[in-house]
Write a protein that holds these residues in place. Structure first.
Motif, short mmCIF file in Angstrom:
data_model
loop_
_atom_site.label_atom_id
_atom_site.label_comp_id
_atom_site.label_asym_id
_atom_site.label_seq_id
_atom_site.Cartn_x
_atom_site.Cartn_y
_atom_site.Cartn_z
N GLY A 12 0.82 -1.20 0.00
CA GLY A 12 0.00 0.00 0.00
C GLY A 12 0.86 1.25 0.00
O GLY A 12 2.08 1.20 -0.21
N ASP A 13 0.24 2.40 0.23
CA ASP A 13 1.00 3.64 0.30
C ASP A 13 1.88 3.59 1.55
O ASP A 13 1.37 3.43 2.67
CB ASP A 13 0.06 4.85 0.38
CG ASP A 13 0.79 6.17 0.20
OD1 ASP A 13 1.83 6.38 0.85
OD2 ASP A 13 0.31 7.00 -0.59
N PRO A 14 3.20 3.70 1.40
CA PRO A 14 4.09 3.59 2.56
C PRO A 14 3.92 4.70 3.58
O PRO A 14 4.39 4.57 4.72
CB PRO A 14 5.49 3.63 1.93
CG PRO A 14 5.29 4.34 0.63
CD PRO A 14 3.93 3.94 0.15
N ALA A 15 3.23 5.78 3.21
CA ALA A 15 2.96 6.85 4.17
C ALA A 15 1.79 6.51 5.08
O ALA A 15 1.55 7.20 6.07
CB ALA A 15 2.68 8.17 3.44
N GLY A 16 1.06 5.46 4.75
CA GLY A 16 -0.09 5.04 5.53
C GLY A 16 0.24 3.88 6.45
O GLY A 16 1.40 3.56 6.70
N LEU A 81 11.26 -3.95 -3.93
CA LEU A 81 11.32 -2.96 -4.99
C LEU A 81 11.94 -1.71 -4.39
O LEU A 81 11.46 -1.21 -3.37
CB LEU A 81 9.91 -2.65 -5.52
CG LEU A 81 9.05 -3.84 -5.97
CD1 LEU A 81 7.68 -3.34 -6.44
CD2 LEU A 81 9.73 -4.63 -7.07
N GLU A 82 12.99 -1.22 -4.96
CA GLU A 82 13.68 -0.05 -4.42
C GLU A 82 12.86 1.19 -4.74
O GLU A 82 13.00 1.81 -5.80
CB GLU A 82 15.09 0.06 -5.02
CG GLU A 82 15.94 1.15 -4.39
CD GLU A 82 16.17 0.95 -2.89
OE1 GLU A 82 16.12 1.97 -2.17
OE2 GLU A 82 16.37 -0.19 -2.43
N LEU A 83 11.95 1.54 -3.82
CA LEU A 83 10.97 2.60 -4.07
C LEU A 83 11.19 3.84 -3.22
O LEU A 83 10.92 4.95 -3.65
CB LEU A 83 9.56 2.05 -3.82
CG LEU A 83 9.13 0.88 -4.72
CD1 LEU A 83 7.85 0.26 -4.19
CD2 LEU A 83 8.94 1.36 -6.15
N ILE A 84 11.65 3.64 -2.00
CA ILE A 84 11.85 4.76 -1.06
C ILE A 84 13.34 4.81 -0.70
O ILE A 84 13.82 3.98 0.07
CB ILE A 84 11.00 4.56 0.22
CG1 ILE A 84 9.53 4.32 -0.12
CG2 ILE A 84 11.18 5.76 1.15
CD1 ILE A 84 8.86 5.47 -0.84
N PRO A 85 14.08 5.75 -1.25
CA PRO A 85 15.53 5.79 -1.02
C PRO A 85 15.93 5.86 0.46
O PRO A 85 16.84 5.17 0.89
CB PRO A 85 15.97 7.06 -1.77
CG PRO A 85 14.93 7.24 -2.84
CD PRO A 85 13.65 6.78 -2.20
N ASP A 86 15.21 6.70 1.22
CA ASP A 86 15.55 6.89 2.63
C ASP A 86 14.28 6.75 3.47
O ASP A 86 13.49 7.69 3.58
CB ASP A 86 16.19 8.26 2.85
CG ASP A 86 16.72 8.44 4.27
OD1 ASP A 86 16.38 7.64 5.16
OD2 ASP A 86 17.48 9.41 4.48
N ALA A 87 14.09 5.58 4.06
CA ALA A 87 12.88 5.32 4.83
C ALA A 87 12.74 6.24 6.03
O ALA A 87 11.64 6.66 6.38
CB ALA A 87 12.86 3.86 5.28
N GLU A 88 13.85 6.57 6.67
CA GLU A 88 13.81 7.39 7.87
C GLU A 88 13.40 8.83 7.54
O GLU A 88 12.77 9.51 8.36
CB GLU A 88 15.16 7.37 8.57
CG GLU A 88 15.60 5.99 9.04
CD GLU A 88 14.58 5.33 9.95
OE1 GLU A 88 13.99 6.03 10.79
OE2 GLU A 88 14.37 4.11 9.82
N ALA A 89 13.74 9.29 6.35
CA ALA A 89 13.41 10.66 5.97
C ALA A 89 12.06 10.75 5.26
O ALA A 89 11.54 11.85 5.07
CB ALA A 89 14.50 11.22 5.05
N PHE A 90 11.49 9.62 4.91
CA PHE A 90 10.22 9.62 4.17
C PHE A 90 9.09 10.13 5.08
O PHE A 90 8.95 9.67 6.22
CB PHE A 90 9.90 8.21 3.68
CG PHE A 90 8.60 8.10 2.96
CD1 PHE A 90 8.44 8.63 1.69
CD2 PHE A 90 7.51 7.47 3.55
CE1 PHE A 90 7.23 8.54 1.02
CE2 PHE A 90 6.31 7.36 2.89
CZ PHE A 90 6.16 7.90 1.62
N PRO A 91 8.27 11.07 4.59
CA PRO A 91 7.22 11.66 5.44
C PRO A 91 6.03 10.73 5.64
O PRO A 91 5.27 10.47 4.71
CB PRO A 91 6.82 12.92 4.68
CG PRO A 91 7.12 12.61 3.24
CD PRO A 91 8.34 11.73 3.28
#
Length: 361
Positions: A12-16, A81-91
Motif C-alpha cells: 500500500g502507500d508507505p505513508a499510511g 522494490l527499491e521505491l523509497i531511497p531513505d525510509a527514515e526521511a520519508f514523510p
C-alpha cells in the motif's frame, strides 16, 4: 498450483498504515498454515513497520524473486522494490508523489506476478488516490506506462488485465454486495442504471458466488429509488431498467430476486435470504457493509473492529483488498487493526482454492 496458495500482498502507500497492518497480519502464525504469503513492496518500509508495531521477533527477508521466499512463520518475505531511497526521511502520514508512486508500482508488480502464474492470488493494502494520481501526472511516461489517472485499484487491475466487464464486491461474513457503479457522482450513478449494466453485474455476482463454492446462488437486486419507485410514483428506473435486467437474468437460469427495497434488502441478506446483493451505486452497498464491519468502542474511544473485504470480480486473476483507507492519521503509531487484511488474505486463499478445484489442478 501445488500445495498452499501463494498470496502476493502489496504494502500500500508507505505513508499510511499498510506496512504496519501487514506486519501484524503476518504475525498470525495460522496464516502460514493456510498459505504462502509474500509482500510486494520496499523492504525498508516493512523493517520500519516492524519497529512501529514492536515486533522485534519478526524478521524481514528481502527477495529478488518469488522463488527466493522462505514462507516461514516469523519471517516476512518481501519482494523488494527499491521505491523509497531513505525510509527514515520519508514523510509518514502525508500525501506525496513518492508514496503514490510506490503504491502504484507495487500494484503493477503484483498484477504482473499473478498474470505470470507466480502468485495464485493478490491482496492489496490501501493506496491514496490523490497521491497516486499526482505520481501518475509527475511520472507520465515510463513509470506510469502513459496513464495519467486511475480512480483506484479496481481500474488499475482492469487496465493491466485488459478486462472490460468487472465490478467491486464488498464482503463481511456472509454479507456480500456488488455495485453497478462506484466512483462517480450520485447524479451520474443514477444515469448509469441501465439494463445492460445491471444484467452484467447480476451475471458477474452469480458467477462469483459459484466460484466461492455456492452451488445455487440467490442474487438479490436492490432498487434505486425509495420503495423501489412505488410503481413509478418515485421514479421509473425499476420499471424501465432494473426489472428487465432481472427478467433477462432469470431467462439465463440465474435466481435473481427483485427489485428489492434498498431499506430492507441488507437486513434480509444478513438473515440468510440471499447470497449476494446487487447495489445500484457506491454508498448503497458501502454503508451497510461498513456499518456491520466497522465497530467503534465508545468507552475505549477506539475502533474495536475495522473489517470487511474488497474483491474485484470479473478479472482473470484474483484480487482481494482491505475495505478501508490508508489511515494516514494512524501511521507510525503501531495501533492499527489488522483484521481487515487478515480477512482479505483469507478470502484470497478461499478463492484460490476454489479456482484450483474448478480447473482440476
Amino acid at each position: 498450483m501445488n500445495g498452499k496458495p501463494i498470496i502476493g500482498i502489496t504494502m500500500g502507500d508507505p505513508a499510511g498504515n499498510g506496512p504496519e497492518i501487514t506486519v501484524k497480519a503476518l504475525a498470525h502464525p495460522d496464516v502460514y498454515d493456510r498459505c504462502r504469503p509474500i509482500v510486494v513492496g520496499d523492504a525498508k518500509m516493512l523493517e520500519q513497520a516492524v519497529r512501529f508495531v514492536g515486533r522485534g521477533d519478526i524478521a524481514i527477508h528481502r527477495c529478488a524473486a518469488v522463488s527466493d521466499a522462505k514462507f516461514s512463520a516469523g519471517t516476512i518475505d518481501v519482494l523488494h522494490l527499491e521505491l523509497i531511497p531513505d525510509a527514515e526521511a520519508f514523510p509518514i502520514g502525508q500525501v506525496s508523489v513518492e508514496g503514490g508512486n510506490a503504491a502504484f508500482q507495487c500494484v503493477k508488480k503484483v498484477i504482473k506476478l499473478a498474470l505470470a502464474g507466480e502468485v495464485d492470488a493478490t491482496c492489496t493494502n490501501a493506496l491514496n488516490k490523490e497521491a497516486m494520481n499526482k505520481a501518475l501526472e509527475y511520472y507520465h511516461g515510463e513509470r506510469s506506462d502513459g496513464y495519467t489517472h486511475f480512480d483506484g485499484h479496481t481500474e488499475i487491475y482492469a487496465a493491466y488485465t485488459h478486462t472490460k466487464k468487472y465490478t467491486m464486491m464488498l464482503a463481511h461474513g456472509d454479507l456480500r454486495v456488488v455495485h453497478v457503479s462506484t466512483h462517480c457522482s450520485l447524479r451520474e450513478a443514477c444515469d448509469r442504471v441501465k439494463k445492460a449494466r445491471v444484467l452484467e453485474v447480476i451475471e458477474i455476482a452469480y458467477q462469483a458466488c459459484r466460484n466461492m463454492g455456492i452451488a445455487a446462488p440467490k442474487v438479490a437486486v436492490a432498487g434505486l429509488n425509495p420503495h423501489c419507485g412505488e410503481h413509478g410514483l418515485f421514479g421509473t428506473e425499476e420499471i424501465e431498467e432494473i426489472q428487465p435486467a432481472i427478467d433477462a437474468a432469470k431467462a439465463e437460469g440465474i435466481d435473481a430476486i427483485g427489485p428489492c427495497p434498498p431499506d430492507s434488502v441488507f437486513s434480509e441478506a444478513l438473515g440468510g435470504w440471499y447470497d449476494i446483493v446487487v447495489c445500484m451505486y457506491h454508498d448503497q452497498g458501502h454503508i451497510p457493509l461498513k456499518t456491520v464491519g466497522f465497530v467503534y468502542d465508545r468507552e475505549k474511544q477506539a475502533w474495536k473492529a475495522v473489517e470487511g473485504v474488497n474483491v474485484t470480480l470479473g478479472l482473470p486473476i484474483i484480487r482481494t483488498s482491505v475495505d478501508h483507507g490508508t489511515g494516514f492519521a494512524l501511521a507510525g503509531k503501531g495501533t492499527s487493526n489488522e483484521l481487515s487484511l487478515v480477512n482479505a488474505i483469507d478470502y484470497a486463499i478461499r478463492m484460490a482454492i476454489e479456482r484450483k478445484k474448478a480447473v482440476g489442478n
